[in-house]
Design a protein around this motif. Structure first.
Motif, mmCIF file in Angstrom:
data_model
loop_
_atom_site.group_PDB
_atom_site.id
_atom_site.type_symbol
_atom_site.label_atom_id
_atom_site.label_comp_id
_atom_site.label_asym_id
_atom_site.label_seq_id
_atom_site.Cartn_x
_atom_site.Cartn_y
_atom_site.Cartn_z
ATOM 1 N N PRO A 130 -0.435 37.896 51.792
ATOM 2 C CA PRO A 130 -0.967 39.003 52.581
ATOM 3 C C PRO A 130 -0.023 40.200 52.643
ATOM 4 O O PRO A 130 -0.420 41.284 53.069
ATOM 5 C CB PRO A 130 -1.128 38.388 53.969
ATOM 6 C CG PRO A 130 -0.034 37.358 54.026
ATOM 7 C CD PRO A 130 0.113 36.815 52.631
ATOM 8 N N SER A 131 1.236 39.968 52.221
ATOM 9 C CA SER A 131 2.253 41.016 52.347
ATOM 10 C C SER A 131 3.275 40.857 51.230
ATOM 11 O O SER A 131 3.391 39.796 50.608
ATOM 12 C CB SER A 131 2.994 40.910 53.692
ATOM 13 O OG SER A 131 2.098 40.830 54.777
ATOM 14 N N ARG A 132 4.039 41.911 51.005
ATOM 15 C CA ARG A 132 5.165 41.837 50.075
ATOM 16 C C ARG A 132 6.319 41.119 50.758
ATOM 17 O O ARG A 132 6.615 41.367 51.921
ATOM 18 C CB ARG A 132 5.609 43.235 49.654
ATOM 19 C CG ARG A 132 6.663 43.235 48.554
ATOM 20 C CD ARG A 132 7.072 44.656 48.184
ATOM 21 N NE ARG A 132 7.828 44.692 46.950
ATOM 22 C CZ ARG A 132 9.136 44.435 46.852
ATOM 23 N NH1 ARG A 132 9.842 44.168 47.951
ATOM 24 N NH2 ARG A 132 9.743 44.474 45.688
ATOM 25 N N GLY A 133 6.963 40.212 50.041
ATOM 26 C CA GLY A 133 8.100 39.502 50.600
ATOM 27 C C GLY A 133 8.538 38.371 49.704
ATOM 28 O O GLY A 133 8.218 38.330 48.517
ATOM 29 N N ARG A 180 0.726 26.629 41.662
ATOM 30 C CA ARG A 180 1.536 27.296 42.684
ATOM 31 C C ARG A 180 2.276 28.448 42.025
ATOM 32 O O ARG A 180 2.695 28.354 40.868
ATOM 33 C CB ARG A 180 2.543 26.312 43.290
ATOM 34 C CG ARG A 180 3.303 26.867 44.481
ATOM 35 C CD ARG A 180 4.348 25.876 44.976
ATOM 36 N NE ARG A 180 5.517 25.851 44.111
ATOM 37 C CZ ARG A 180 6.551 25.015 44.254
ATOM 38 N NH1 ARG A 180 6.517 24.106 45.211
ATOM 39 N NH2 ARG A 180 7.570 25.060 43.440
ATOM 40 N N ARG A 181 2.431 29.531 42.765
ATOM 41 C CA ARG A 181 3.169 30.673 42.238
ATOM 42 C C ARG A 181 4.588 30.264 41.887
ATOM 43 O O ARG A 181 5.256 29.560 42.659
ATOM 44 C CB ARG A 181 3.162 31.820 43.244
ATOM 45 C CG ARG A 181 3.920 33.058 42.746
ATOM 46 C CD ARG A 181 3.707 34.260 43.645
ATOM 47 N NE ARG A 181 4.555 35.372 43.252
ATOM 48 C CZ ARG A 181 4.283 36.214 42.266
ATOM 49 N NH1 ARG A 181 3.166 36.051 41.566
ATOM 50 N NH2 ARG A 181 5.096 37.212 41.970
ATOM 51 N N ALA A 182 5.078 30.735 40.731
ATOM 52 C CA ALA A 182 6.432 30.422 40.305
ATOM 53 C C ALA A 182 7.468 31.419 40.825
ATOM 54 O O ALA A 182 8.468 31.010 41.423
ATOM 55 C CB ALA A 182 6.497 30.333 38.779
ATOM 56 N N PRO A 183 7.278 32.749 40.656
ATOM 57 C CA PRO A 183 8.275 33.681 41.187
ATOM 58 C C PRO A 183 8.258 33.685 42.715
ATOM 59 O O PRO A 183 7.198 33.593 43.341
ATOM 60 C CB PRO A 183 7.827 35.045 40.643
ATOM 61 C CG PRO A 183 6.906 34.737 39.518
ATOM 62 C CD PRO A 183 6.239 33.454 39.875
ATOM 63 N N SER A 184 9.413 33.812 43.304
ATOM 64 C CA SER A 184 9.499 33.833 44.769
ATOM 65 C C SER A 184 9.106 35.184 45.346
ATOM 66 O O SER A 184 8.494 35.255 46.419
ATOM 67 C CB SER A 184 10.913 33.474 45.222
ATOM 68 O OG SER A 184 11.237 32.148 44.854
ATOM 69 N N LEU A 185 9.459 36.259 44.662
ATOM 70 C CA LEU A 185 9.090 37.594 45.140
ATOM 71 C C LEU A 185 7.601 37.803 44.931
ATOM 72 O O LEU A 185 7.079 37.583 43.834
ATOM 73 C CB LEU A 185 9.885 38.662 44.404
ATOM 74 C CG LEU A 185 9.702 40.102 44.918
ATOM 75 C CD1 LEU A 185 10.179 40.241 46.354
ATOM 76 C CD2 LEU A 185 10.433 41.085 44.009
ATOM 77 N N THR A 186 6.910 38.213 45.978
ATOM 78 C CA THR A 186 5.467 38.379 45.903
ATOM 79 C C THR A 186 5.056 39.780 46.348
ATOM 80 O O THR A 186 5.758 40.448 47.102
ATOM 81 C CB THR A 186 4.734 37.366 46.807
ATOM 82 O OG1 THR A 186 5.065 37.638 48.171
ATOM 83 C CG2 THR A 186 5.103 35.950 46.462
ATOM 84 N N GLU A 187 3.900 40.177 45.880
ATOM 85 C CA GLU A 187 3.241 41.392 46.336
ATOM 86 C C GLU A 187 1.941 40.993 47.025
ATOM 87 O O GLU A 187 1.390 39.910 46.781
ATOM 88 C CB GLU A 187 2.930 42.326 45.164
ATOM 89 C CG GLU A 187 4.136 42.847 44.422
ATOM 90 C CD GLU A 187 4.897 43.911 45.195
ATOM 91 O OE1 GLU A 187 4.333 44.453 46.183
ATOM 92 O OE2 GLU A 187 6.038 44.203 44.800
ATOM 93 N N ARG A 188 1.434 41.849 47.871
ATOM 94 C CA ARG A 188 0.153 41.592 48.511
ATOM 95 C C ARG A 188 -0.927 41.372 47.450
ATOM 96 O O ARG A 188 -1.056 42.153 46.508
ATOM 97 C CB ARG A 188 -0.228 42.770 49.404
ATOM 98 C CG ARG A 188 -1.500 42.543 50.211
ATOM 99 C CD ARG A 188 -1.824 43.750 51.067
ATOM 100 N NE ARG A 188 -3.000 43.503 51.902
ATOM 101 C CZ ARG A 188 -3.584 44.417 52.663
ATOM 102 N NH1 ARG A 188 -3.079 45.655 52.685
ATOM 103 N NH2 ARG A 188 -4.643 44.114 53.384
ATOM 104 N N GLY A 189 -1.676 40.285 47.592
ATOM 105 C CA GLY A 189 -2.735 39.960 46.643
ATOM 106 C C GLY A 189 -2.339 38.965 45.585
ATOM 107 O O GLY A 189 -3.199 38.489 44.829
#
Length: 344
Positions: A267-270, A315-324
């Motif tokens: 839901p957010s960048r983080g 499951r997402r591999a990179p830890s840094l995420t963007e919204r969406g």
């Protein structure tokens, strides 16, 4: 898909023997006005019989299939073949060379570009050639995928739902023969829809099977072993490689993805802290993970929850995420009837 392909090759698909060369994808640049991009191609033919079109590198950052098909192309002798093998271990070669999901030539996602365009971008031209030239000669199409940079996947095979009960049963049989731990049925509504290679193959009457063999931009030894063993079982069953030694297929678990509620999105960048592993059984309402905000160290992490129960497929591999960004996908068990359809 109108228009005549601009891609050409010296390989004669009707000639007996083993031929190794490339497709030539026209691409004009500052330093190469009349140049072309090579797309590796191997054709192995011996007499009459069915044709198998085997593809990897549809996305360039997915490696198990690229190695499996390279090994198969190198090891197979033409006199051991009954029919024809058409092998492209790096279909989207510009993306393969760059280690990217999409092509650096046009940012095109090949598996969202079918049926393509003969006069379009490089990615669209590749998709068009596959649809106009390769699929029409194929009885069976196998497109080997993994999760790429962004996802890690449980080893699985997938098909689109058959358009008839007979076609559906044939597709289920392919998945049983391939022998992945998980097999799921997907119409692609939540992803590629009708723009994938599998959809294009089905539209022309070929049986099409896709895989997910690992991910995280690394190589899964288990995924590679599954690809090699599963391909041999399929090719032996089709009587294209009649004498190849195969191990019996392991039982497979049939599953589906029940709409958008099966996904967890950022839901957010983080920074993403997962709370479940791929292959884990989870319940609706269970904590899926947290998003942390290092730029706002006093802000509480945002907690995310699974909406539906089932098995964590990826499951997402990179830890840094963007919204969406997709963080998880959950699959549920099904009976393998023709009305059981996924929307992912």
């Amino acid at each position: 898909m109108a228009g005549e392909t601009r891609i050409w090759t010296p390989i004669d698909y009707e000639a007996d023997g083993k031929q190794s060369d490339c497709l030539r994808l026209p691409h004009s640049t500052d330093l190469s006005a009349y140049g072309w991009v090579p797309i590796p191609l191997v054709c192995i033919k011996n007499g009459t019989g069915p044709t198998a079109l085997l593809i990897a590198g549809n996305h360039g950052d997915e490696y198990e299939g690229q190695i499996a098909l390279s090994n198969l192309a190198r090891e197979t002798r033409h006199h051991k073949v009954s029919g024809r093998l058409v092998i492209l271990p790096a279909l989207n070669f510009p993306a393969v060379a760059a280690g990217r999901r999409v092509s650096p030539l046009d940012e095109g996602n090949l598996n969202r570009s079918f049926p393509g365009d003969a006069a379009g971008s490089p990615t669209q031209m590749i998709a068009h050639y596959v649809c106009a030239v390769l699929i029409p000669m194929a009885d069976i199409v196998v497109d080997l995928h993994s999760g790429g940079r962004s996802l890690d996947y449980v080893a699985s095979a997938l098909v689109r739902p058959g358009r008839t009960a007979e076609e559906h049963e044939k597709l289920l049989r392919l998945m049983r023969l391939f022998g992945a731990p998980i097999s799921f049925i997907s119409d692609g509504t939540g992803g590629g829809g009708l723009t994938t290679l599998a959809a294009a193959a089905q539209e022309q009457g070929a049986l099409a099977l896709t895989t997910e063999l690992g991910g995280g931009a690394t190589l899964s030894k288990a995924g590679l072993a599954l690809a090699e063993a599963g391909l041999k079982r399929l090719l032996k069953d089709q009587e294209i490689l009649r004498d190849v030694a195969v191990e019996p297929a392991s039982p497979t678990r049939f599953m589906t993805v029940r709409g958008h509620s099966a996904f967890v999105y950022a839901p957010s960048r983080g920074i993403f802290e997962p709370a479940a592993d791929i292959g884990a059984e989870v319940l609706g309402g269970q904590i899926a993970g947290r998003i942390h905000f290092p730029d706002l160290p006093t802000r509480e992490p945002e907690t995310l929850f699974f909406e539906t129960s089932g098995l964590v497929a990826c499951r997402r591999a990179p830890s840094l995420t963007e919204r969406g960004d997709c963080l998880f996908k959950v699959m549920a068990d099904i009976d393998v009837g023709p009305d059981q359809v996924s929307h992912a």
